[in-house]
Design an enzyme around this catalytic site. Structure first.
Site, PDB file in Angstrom:
ATOM      1  N   ASP A   6       5.129 -13.903 -14.919  1.00 19.87           N
ATOM      2  CA  ASP A   6       5.123 -15.357 -14.746  1.00 19.87           C
ATOM      3  C   ASP A   6       5.889 -16.075 -15.848  1.00 19.87           C
ATOM      4  O   ASP A   6       6.563 -17.069 -15.586  1.00 19.87           O
ATOM      5  CB  ASP A   6       3.683 -15.883 -14.683  1.00 19.87           C
TER       6      ASP A   6
ATOM      7  N   HIS B 298       0.828  -1.210   0.000  1.00 17.73           N
ATOM      8  CA  HIS B 298       0.000   0.000   0.000  1.00 17.73           C
ATOM      9  C   HIS B 298       0.857   1.253   0.000  1.00 17.73           C
ATOM     10  O   HIS B 298       0.546   2.239  -0.639  1.00 17.73           O
ATOM     11  CB  HIS B 298      -0.925   0.017   1.208  1.00 17.73           C
TER      12      HIS B 298
ATOM     13  N   GLU C 294       1.492 -17.066 -20.246  1.00 17.72           N
ATOM     14  CA  GLU C 294       2.470 -16.932 -19.167  1.00 17.72           C
ATOM     15  C   GLU C 294       3.077 -18.265 -18.747  1.00 17.72           C
ATOM     16  O   GLU C 294       3.780 -18.348 -17.762  1.00 17.72           O
ATOM     17  CB  GLU C 294       1.869 -16.178 -17.980  1.00 17.72           C
TER      18      GLU C 294
ATOM     19  N   CYS D 104       1.261  -7.478 -20.614  1.00 13.41           N
ATOM     20  CA  CYS D 104       0.848  -6.798 -19.387  1.00 13.41           C
ATOM     21  C   CYS D 104       1.752  -7.114 -18.194  1.00 13.41           C
ATOM     22  O   CYS D 104       1.421  -6.770 -17.068  1.00 13.41           O
ATOM     23  CB  CYS D 104      -0.604  -7.095 -19.056  1.00 13.41           C
TER      24      CYS D 104
HETATM   25  C1  PEP Z   1       2.196 -11.606 -15.282  1.00 14.55           C
HETATM   26  O1  PEP Z   1       2.349 -12.757 -14.847  1.00 14.55           O
HETATM   27  O2  PEP Z   1       3.033 -11.024 -16.001  1.00 14.55           O
HETATM   28  C2  PEP Z   1       0.983 -10.850 -14.951  1.00 14.55           C
HETATM   29  C3  PEP Z   1       0.723  -9.688 -15.523  1.00 14.55           C
HETATM   30  O3  PEP Z   1       0.161 -11.362 -14.015  1.00 14.55           O
HETATM   31  P1  PEP Z   1       0.455 -11.331 -12.434  1.00 14.55           P
HETATM   32  O4  PEP Z   1       1.620 -10.392 -12.215  1.00 14.55           O
HETATM   33  O5  PEP Z   1      -0.810 -10.856 -11.828  1.00 14.55           O
HETATM   34  O6  PEP Z   1       0.771 -12.762 -12.141  1.00 14.55           O
HETATM   35 MG    MG Z   2       0.736 -13.875 -13.950  1.00 18.23          MG
END
Ligand code: PEP
Ligand code: MG
Length: 592
Positions: A458, A192, A434, A505
């Site tokens: 991931d 946070h 991923e 992402c």
């Molecule tokens: C990722 O794995 O790159 C992703 C965007 O998902 P998270 O970070 O929520 O696992």
């Molecule tokens: Mg992920």
């Protein structure tokens, strides 16, 4: 690096030079452990209960006093109020009074440690940080037990705040205008305090080991939120060097923000959309503040956490619908639950998993608990009456899993139809790429979905065999590893060959040094933390697809991370002196 420099994780960009203000460590551990006599057990249990109640009242009081402009605290405080209100927390701790006849302070200590242990096995930064918050929350209860309600002493001048950790309640008690920067021993990018620092646009470094012993109250320190350093009692040279850096960075940030509304397009007209990753509903305002094209990843797990029940379909529907209508016509990609039963708490069998990151999480969990899954799907489908909503599944490993999930989605649609409940018939459905197994069959998967979103956090973890939360192997976490570059290229090409869009992402999407490579391989859009959007846009607007494609060709022939870094530095970053100064490349990270 000099001896008085500590290193942590940069969680909010910027430089700050000022006086340290240390928030004291806990003192309740000084209470001795005692065995109470059998006839006092009920009384002791009642004492603990009352301490919980008083701590709750205290939190509610703080909540009432939060000014409207700090509304980001309110939702988080509500969650904390809910945690303290959870009867399981009280009963777990009271058990130590009833069964072991411990005094209330130690029963609380033992109970919380027991809960923490359950959290510790969870392989995810976010949840570890929530466990730390639970510990901080119970500090309030302990302070009630020992009769010293804790409040942060007033801060009179502008300071750099240092603490072991900070809860939203702590930060809500602070006068934000007096805080120049934060540094904490605990925490990481999703704490946070990190989110708050980014919102306030002040520098912050988290995860700084030894911080509270190396720094004394009142010391002059420097927080380098760009590279994650804390310089204690800097010498004249360091002061001059960092003052210059601070001046340049602030000027740079203003420039970048001034141009945030310009289109994200290269000098030769190639457009890449820049979306935001958000975790909390409240973060939606950042999409507008930083001129994002929409939300490319809404991590939905947080609506399931820190509560004793599961969210209802109606609750989720309202949340998704409100988010979609605030964002419209900008798009909103909702990712289904990416968690396991251990994370979402109550009512689930506690599975002893040796490797939770490889365990029953995300779609695997949803396939085991279909009711939870269907409730979320119904809510998303209903929200998708607004046409800007798309759905995305995390952790897809292969076709049979994907087909099973799509079958459940179809069943859910049929049920809604039969119940005459309106929903978005044409909602786009994509998957996160991923897992290495998904990469290898990207050409097959691409025929079955509407879009790919590459989750590099991931994908790097699973491709390079590196625990993404383990700081001892953090140096091996290399987005420019040739194996990863080949994987990414394969996904993008497979997606495009089958007519679907490919976004990214993971954190890699916000790394300025990786941007030319992503442009070169023609990723269609990026989704990143909202605060990074203007800076990435600025670089993008000064790149050409032509030069990035040439770079990409050379990178595909290279055999090492170092060569890739050097290629990017020599060919691209020589024309970005600001970024060279402010952001460390993988090369420097390797050298450190
Ligand atoms: C990722 O794995 O790159 C992703 C965007 O998902 P998270 O970070 O929520 O696992
Ligand atoms: Mg992920």
């Amino acid at each position: 690096m000099t001896g008085n420099t500590l290193t942590g994780i940069p969680v909010s960009a910027g430089i700050s030079i000022g006086q340290a203000y240390l928030l004291g460590e806990d003192h309740y551990c000084l209470i001795p452990m005692q065995n109470i006599s059998k006839d006092l057990v009920e009384q002791e249990a009642e004492r603990l209960k009352q301490a919980f109640e008083k701590a709750l009242e205290e939190l509610k009081r703080i909540r009432e006093t939060i000014p409207v402009e700090q509304s980001e605290h309110v939702a988080i405080l509500d969650v904390h109020i809910m945690i303290l209100n959870d009867p399981k927390l009280l009963s777990t701790t009271q058990r130590y009074i009833h069964e072991m006849h411990l005094n209330a302070e130690w029963a609380l200590e033992k109970g919380v440690t027991e809960i923490e242990k359950r959290f510790e096995v969870i392989d995810d930064d976010y949840f570890r940080e929530r466990a730390q918050e639970l510990r901080l929350l119970t500090r309030r209860v302990k302070n009630q037990l020992i009769g010293s309600p804790e409040s942060i002493k007033p801060i009179t001048s502008r300071v750099i705040l240092l603490a072991n950790n900070l809860t939203p309640a702590d930060t809500a008690e602070l006068d934000a205008s007096k805080i120049m920067a934060f540094a904490t021993v605990q925490g990481a990018k999703t704490s946070h305090v990190a989110i708050l620092a980014r919102t306030l646009e002040i520098p912050a470094v988290a995860g700084v080991e030894g911080l509270l012993t190396a720094v004394q109250d009142g010391d002059i320190i420097i927080i380098d939120g760009l590279k994650g350093h804390v310089v204690v009692s800097p010498d004249d040279d360091e002061l001059t060097q960092y003052s210059d850096l601070k001046y340049h960075f602030e000027h740079y940030r203003k420039e970048v923000m001034r141009h945030r509304d310009l289109p994200a397009v290269t000098t030769d007209g190639h457009k890449i959309e820049l979306f935001a990753n958000i975790e909390l509903f409240e973060e939606v305002s950042a999409v507008f503040d930083y001129a994002g094209d929409g939300v490319g990843l809404y991590r939905t797990e947080y609506s399931y956490l820190n509560r004793s029940d599961l969210p209802s379909e109606e609750e989720l529907f309202e949340e998704y619908r409100d988010l979609a209508s605030i964002l419209a016509p900008r798009s909103l990609i909702i990712r289904t639950l990416d968690a396991g039963g251990d994370k979402i708490g109550q009512g689930f069998e506690h599975l002893e998993e040796e490797n939770p990151a490889l365990g029953l999480r995300a779609v695997r969990f949803c396939l085991r608990y279909k009711d939870i899954f269907k409730t979320q799907l119904r809510a998303i489908l209903r929200a998708a009456q607004l046409e800007n909503v798309s759905l995305m599944f995390p952790m897809i490993s292969g076709t049979s899993e994907l087909r099973e999930i799509k079958k459940i989605l179809e069943e859910t649609k049929t049920e809604l139809r039969e119940q005459s409940i309106p929903f978005g018939e044409n909602m786009a459905v994509g998957i996160m790429m991923e897992l290495p197994s998904a990469v290898m069959i990207a050409d097959i998967l691409a025929k079955e979905v509407d879009f790919f979103a590459i989750g590099t956090n991931d994908l790097i973890q699973y491709s390079l065999g590196i625990d993404r939360t383990n700081k001892y192997v953090a140096h091996l976490y290399q987005p420019l590893h040739p194996a990863l570059i080949r994987s990414l290229k394969f996904i993008v090409d497979a997606g495009h060959a089958n007519g679907i869009t490919v976004s990214m992402c993971g954190e890699m999407a916000s790394d300025p040094y990786c941007l030319p490579v992503l442009v070169g391989m023609q990723v269609d859009s990026l989704s990143l933390n909202p605060q990074s959007i203007p800076a990435i846009k600025k670089i993008l607007r000064n790149l050409s697809l032509h030069e990035c494609s040439n770079l990409m060709e050379r990178i595909l022939e290279s055999d090492s991370v170092s060569k890739n870094n050097q290629l990017i530095r020599d060919n691209i970053f020589k024309k970005f002196p600001d970024e060279l100064m402010f952001y460390s490349s993988m090369l420097e990270r390797e050298e450190e």
